[in-house]
Scaffold this motif. Structure first.
Motif, PDB file in Angstrom:
ATOM      1  N   SER A  77      -9.720  -2.181  15.120  1.00  0.00           N
ATOM      2  CA  SER A  77     -10.075  -1.930  13.723  1.00  0.00           C
ATOM      3  C   SER A  77      -9.672  -0.523  13.290  1.00  0.00           C
ATOM      4  O   SER A  77      -9.364  -0.297  12.127  1.00  0.00           O
ATOM      5  CB  SER A  77     -11.572  -2.133  13.512  1.00  0.00           C
ATOM      6  N   ARG A  78      -9.624   0.403  14.225  1.00  0.00           N
ATOM      7  CA  ARG A  78      -9.270   1.782  13.908  1.00  0.00           C
ATOM      8  C   ARG A  78      -7.766   2.041  13.986  1.00  0.00           C
ATOM      9  O   ARG A  78      -7.204   2.753  13.162  1.00  0.00           O
ATOM     10  CB  ARG A  78     -10.003   2.725  14.858  1.00  0.00           C
ATOM     11  N   ASP A  79      -7.111   1.449  14.990  1.00  0.00           N
ATOM     12  CA  ASP A  79      -5.709   1.788  15.251  1.00  0.00           C
ATOM     13  C   ASP A  79      -4.724   0.669  14.959  1.00  0.00           C
ATOM     14  O   ASP A  79      -3.541   0.800  15.267  1.00  0.00           O
ATOM     15  CB  ASP A  79      -5.559   2.227  16.715  1.00  0.00           C
ATOM     16  N   GLY A  80      -5.186  -0.434  14.418  1.00  0.00           N
ATOM     17  CA  GLY A  80      -4.283  -1.550  14.130  1.00  0.00           C
ATOM     18  C   GLY A  80      -3.909  -2.301  15.397  1.00  0.00           C
ATOM     19  O   GLY A  80      -4.639  -2.337  16.366  1.00  0.00           O
ATOM     20  N   ARG A  81      -2.718  -2.877  15.418  1.00  0.00           N
ATOM     21  CA  ARG A  81      -2.260  -3.671  16.545  1.00  0.00           C
ATOM     22  C   ARG A  81      -1.682  -2.755  17.600  1.00  0.00           C
ATOM     23  O   ARG A  81      -0.830  -1.928  17.334  1.00  0.00           O
ATOM     24  CB  ARG A  81      -1.191  -4.658  16.088  1.00  0.00           C
TER      25      ARG A  81
END
Length: 105
Positions: free
Chosen positions: A50-54
């Motif tokens: 949720s914080r850093d994407g994929r």
């Protein structure tokens, strides 16, 4: 499946609750183990943060309920195996774009 618990004493209800909780923990562990067995140590995987994407990385260790992934930026993550996606033929550092069937062309 209806179960009549109205006749049980307080102590019997507490004991039943403990048995139910233990059974649920066992089923959760089995589900996680089954999901883990779809991967091998050294497998290239991706997962969403949720914080850093994929993020992409390499599975380095099986834990009891999670796996440890070493991402391409050398960070370690403990990830539930159900959140992992296998990736193939992706060079380190390459961004993976999820496929979007709803995009207009």
């Amino acid at each position: 499946m209806p179960v009549d618990i109205d006749h049980l004493t307080y102590d019997e209800l507490v004991a039943l609750n403990h048995r139910i909780v233990e059974r649920l923990k066992f089923l959760e562990t089995m589900h996680a183990h089954k999901a883990m067995m779809t991967f091998d140590v050294g497998a290239r995987v991706s997962f969403a943060s949720s914080r850093d994407g994929r993020l992409t990385g390499t599975l380095v260790k099986f834990n009891r309920k999670t796996v440890t992934v070493l991402t391409d930026d050398n960070r370690q993550w403990r990830v539930p195996p159900a959140m992992l996606s296998p990736i193939k033929d992706v060079e380190t550092g390459t961004t993976i774009m999820p496929h979007d069937d709803n995009r207009s062309e």
